[in-house]
Scaffold this motif. Structure first.
Motif, short mmCIF file in Angstrom:
data_model
loop_
_atom_site.label_atom_id
_atom_site.label_comp_id
_atom_site.label_asym_id
_atom_site.label_seq_id
_atom_site.Cartn_x
_atom_site.Cartn_y
_atom_site.Cartn_z
N UNK A 73 -5.21 1.12 -5.30
CA UNK A 73 -5.89 2.15 -4.52
C UNK A 73 -7.39 2.01 -4.76
N UNK A 74 -8.18 2.38 -3.77
CA UNK A 74 -9.62 2.16 -3.81
C UNK A 74 -10.28 2.83 -5.01
N UNK A 75 -10.00 4.10 -5.24
CA UNK A 75 -10.65 4.83 -6.33
C UNK A 75 -10.32 4.20 -7.68
N UNK A 76 -9.07 3.77 -7.83
CA UNK A 76 -8.64 3.11 -9.06
C UNK A 76 -9.40 1.80 -9.27
N UNK A 77 -9.56 1.05 -8.21
CA UNK A 77 -10.21 -0.26 -8.30
C UNK A 77 -11.70 -0.11 -8.59
#
Length: 205
Positions: free
Chosen positions: A195-199
């Protein structure tokens, strides 16, 4: 005479600073392709060039308009874009710009390709990013889910996952060896590798 020389030196320094800031903003716009003054101002503030908030936004707006006057950018209704960009900065375009801005604010060396057509597998990816994080070279495909259905997004992701020559194509696009890549999705949990926020959190470590 001394006072005159000092004033001329100050004036020349300010002119050089303005030109340097305009070049920095043009570089940002070449990555984003289309953006508003607030988004670009936030990126400039993240680089420590101007204070966050009104100062960054106002100075960015002046520089963006100067680049329009120089014929290097185009101005739309509440946005600026590079020459050749046909987007009008609505919906998905805004969300993609916001995501790319978060990547730029990390201030790692990067090369961003926005809305890349991959004819070999018949898809158009929102963005492909090559980034140097410390000594590690990272490559990832970014998809921003806005109006896409889950089925359509999975088709785009699977096209990359199942394509045997994906790394070869990415290497050709960036002109450097890409041995592996990640698929990052914003707006739909579990659709990609990350997921974007995780990355972004990983990239910011």
């Amino acid at each position: 005479m001394l006072r005159c020389n000092v004033l001329l030196t100050i004036k020349q320094k300010r002119k050089e600073d303005h030109m340097a800031h305009e070049e920095e903003i043009l570089t940002i716009m070449e990555s984003l392709k289309i953006a508003d003054k607030h988004t670009v101002g936030d990126i400039m503030a993240s680089k420590g060039i101007w204070n966050a908030g009104t100062s960054a936004v106002n100075n960015t707006y002046k520089a963006l308009n100067a680049l329009v006057d120089l014929g290097k950018l185009e101005k739309g209704n509440g946005y600026f874009r590079v020459k050749g960009c046909r987007s009008e900065y609505k919906g998905h375009a805004q969300e993609l710009t916001k995501a790319l801005a978060e990547i730029l604010k990390l201030n790692h060396k990067n090369h961003i390709l926005r809305e890349v057509e991959i004819k070999e597998v018949g898809l158009r990816s929102d963005a492909i990013v090559l980034m140097l994080k410390g000594d590690e070279l990272l490559c990832f495909v970014l998809e921003v889910a806005n109006n896409e259905t889950e089925e359509y997004l999975k088709q785009k992701v699977n096209a990359w996952v199942l394509w045997e020559d994906a790394e070869k194509k990415l290497s050709e696009l960036f002109g450097t060896k890409v041995e592996q890549f990640d698929i990052v999705v914003k707006g739909m949990d579990g659709a990609g590798d990350f997921d974007f926020e995780e990355y972004v959190g990983f990239l910011d470590e």
